[in-house]
Design a protein around this motif. Structure first.
Motif, mmCIF file in Angstrom:
data_model
loop_
_atom_site.group_PDB
_atom_site.id
_atom_site.type_symbol
_atom_site.label_atom_id
_atom_site.label_comp_id
_atom_site.label_asym_id
_atom_site.label_seq_id
_atom_site.Cartn_x
_atom_site.Cartn_y
_atom_site.Cartn_z
ATOM 1 N N VAL A 1 -30.372 114.453 -13.519
ATOM 2 C CA VAL A 1 -31.819 114.253 -13.492
ATOM 3 C C VAL A 1 -32.209 113.386 -14.688
ATOM 4 C CG1 VAL A 1 -34.049 115.418 -13.721
ATOM 5 C CG2 VAL A 1 -32.258 116.406 -12.274
ATOM 6 N N GLY A 2 -33.033 112.384 -14.433
ATOM 7 C CA GLY A 2 -33.464 111.475 -15.486
ATOM 8 C C GLY A 2 -32.710 110.153 -15.495
ATOM 9 N N ASP A 3 -31.549 110.111 -14.848
ATOM 10 C CA ASP A 3 -30.823 108.843 -14.731
ATOM 11 C C ASP A 3 -31.613 107.896 -13.841
ATOM 12 O OD1 ASP A 3 -28.807 109.978 -16.230
ATOM 13 O OD2 ASP A 3 -27.371 110.135 -14.581
ATOM 14 N N ARG A 4 -31.325 106.611 -13.955
ATOM 15 C CA ARG A 4 -31.978 105.609 -13.117
ATOM 16 C C ARG A 4 -30.982 105.093 -12.094
ATOM 17 N NH1 ARG A 4 -36.770 103.968 -15.060
ATOM 18 N NH2 ARG A 4 -36.690 101.851 -14.261
ATOM 19 N N GLY B 1 -35.298 103.285 -9.448
ATOM 20 C CA GLY B 1 -36.010 104.556 -9.419
ATOM 21 C C GLY B 1 -35.374 105.553 -10.358
ATOM 22 N N GLU B 2 -36.109 106.616 -10.614
ATOM 23 C CA GLU B 2 -35.615 107.697 -11.477
ATOM 24 C C GLU B 2 -35.166 108.861 -10.609
ATOM 25 O OE1 GLU B 2 -37.120 110.744 -14.994
ATOM 26 O OE2 GLU B 2 -38.440 109.149 -14.308
ATOM 27 N N ILE B 3 -34.005 109.401 -10.928
ATOM 28 C CA ILE B 3 -33.490 110.551 -10.190
ATOM 29 C C ILE B 3 -34.246 111.789 -10.649
ATOM 30 C CG2 ILE B 3 -31.463 111.993 -9.769
ATOM 31 C CD1 ILE B 3 -29.800 109.407 -10.002
ATOM 32 N N MET B 4 -34.948 112.405 -9.685
ATOM 33 C CA MET B 4 -35.772 113.573 -9.981
ATOM 34 C C MET B 4 -35.024 114.879 -9.694
ATOM 35 S SD MET B 4 -38.306 111.896 -11.006
ATOM 36 C CE MET B 4 -39.377 113.244 -11.379
ATOM 37 N N GLU B 5 -34.080 114.812 -8.751
ATOM 38 C CA GLU B 5 -33.348 116.009 -8.357
ATOM 39 C C GLU B 5 -31.982 115.600 -7.812
ATOM 40 O OE1 GLU B 5 -33.863 119.491 -4.988
ATOM 41 O OE2 GLU B 5 -35.653 118.500 -5.761
ATOM 42 N N VAL B 6 -30.958 116.343 -8.193
ATOM 43 C CA VAL B 6 -29.606 116.140 -7.682
ATOM 44 C C VAL B 6 -29.330 117.289 -6.718
ATOM 45 C CG1 VAL B 6 -27.162 116.002 -8.275
ATOM 46 C CG2 VAL B 6 -28.870 115.016 -9.809
ATOM 47 N N ARG B 7 -29.066 116.969 -5.471
ATOM 48 C CA ARG B 7 -28.910 118.013 -4.455
ATOM 49 C C ARG B 7 -27.464 118.310 -4.098
ATOM 50 N NH1 ARG B 7 -34.035 117.400 -0.426
ATOM 51 N NH2 ARG B 7 -35.607 117.617 -2.050
ATOM 52 N N GLY B 8 -26.538 117.483 -4.549
ATOM 53 C CA GLY B 8 -25.120 117.721 -4.278
ATOM 54 C C GLY B 8 -24.486 118.502 -5.420
ATOM 55 N N GLN C 1 -27.145 105.813 -16.693
ATOM 56 C CA GLN C 1 -27.396 107.095 -17.331
ATOM 57 C C GLN C 1 -28.472 106.972 -18.376
ATOM 58 O OE1 GLN C 1 -23.592 108.579 -18.612
ATOM 59 N NE2 GLN C 1 -23.034 109.128 -16.531
ATOM 60 N N ARG C 2 -29.302 108.016 -18.455
ATOM 61 C CA ARG C 2 -30.375 108.001 -19.437
ATOM 62 C C ARG C 2 -29.777 108.024 -20.839
ATOM 63 N NH1 ARG C 2 -32.571 114.086 -18.503
ATOM 64 N NH2 ARG C 2 -30.624 115.058 -19.053
ATOM 65 N N SER C 3 -30.485 107.427 -21.767
ATOM 66 C CA SER C 3 -29.982 107.393 -23.134
ATOM 67 C C SER C 3 -30.248 108.723 -23.827
ATOM 68 C CB SER C 3 -30.644 106.259 -23.903
ATOM 69 O OG SER C 3 -32.022 106.506 -24.054
ATOM 70 N N ALA C 4 -29.524 108.994 -24.859
ATOM 71 C CA ALA C 4 -29.697 110.235 -25.624
ATOM 72 C C ALA C 4 -31.064 110.287 -26.303
ATOM 73 C CB ALA C 4 -28.585 110.370 -26.656
#
Length: 64
Positions: free
Chosen positions: A5-8, A23-30, A59-62
């Motif tokens: 969550v939070g990755d683009r 887009g921004e990943i809001m939810e990972v369902r797998g 991946q989102r940055s720290a």
């Protein structure tokens, strides 16, 4: 492909006249970060995405 969550997600296109989408990943369902992903695009549209070979995960940055 794995994401959090939070990755683009960047979806490229090969079709003439169409723009790439980000887009921004809001939810990972797998399990363990695998698809499908619920993605919110910059226009506010949300969609369930099963990424193909034309997709790249950033991946989102720290710092975020």
């Amino acid at each position: 492909m794995q994401a959090e969550v939070g990755d683009r997600i960047h979806i490229q296109t090969r079709a003439v006249g169409m723009q790439s989408r980000v887009g921004e990943i809001m939810e990972v369902r797998g399990p363990d970060g695998t698809p499908p992903y619920l993605v919110r695009f910059s226009d506010g549209h949300e969609s369930l995405v099963y990424p193909g070979p034309d997709c790249v995960i950033e991946q989102r940055s720290a710092e975020d």
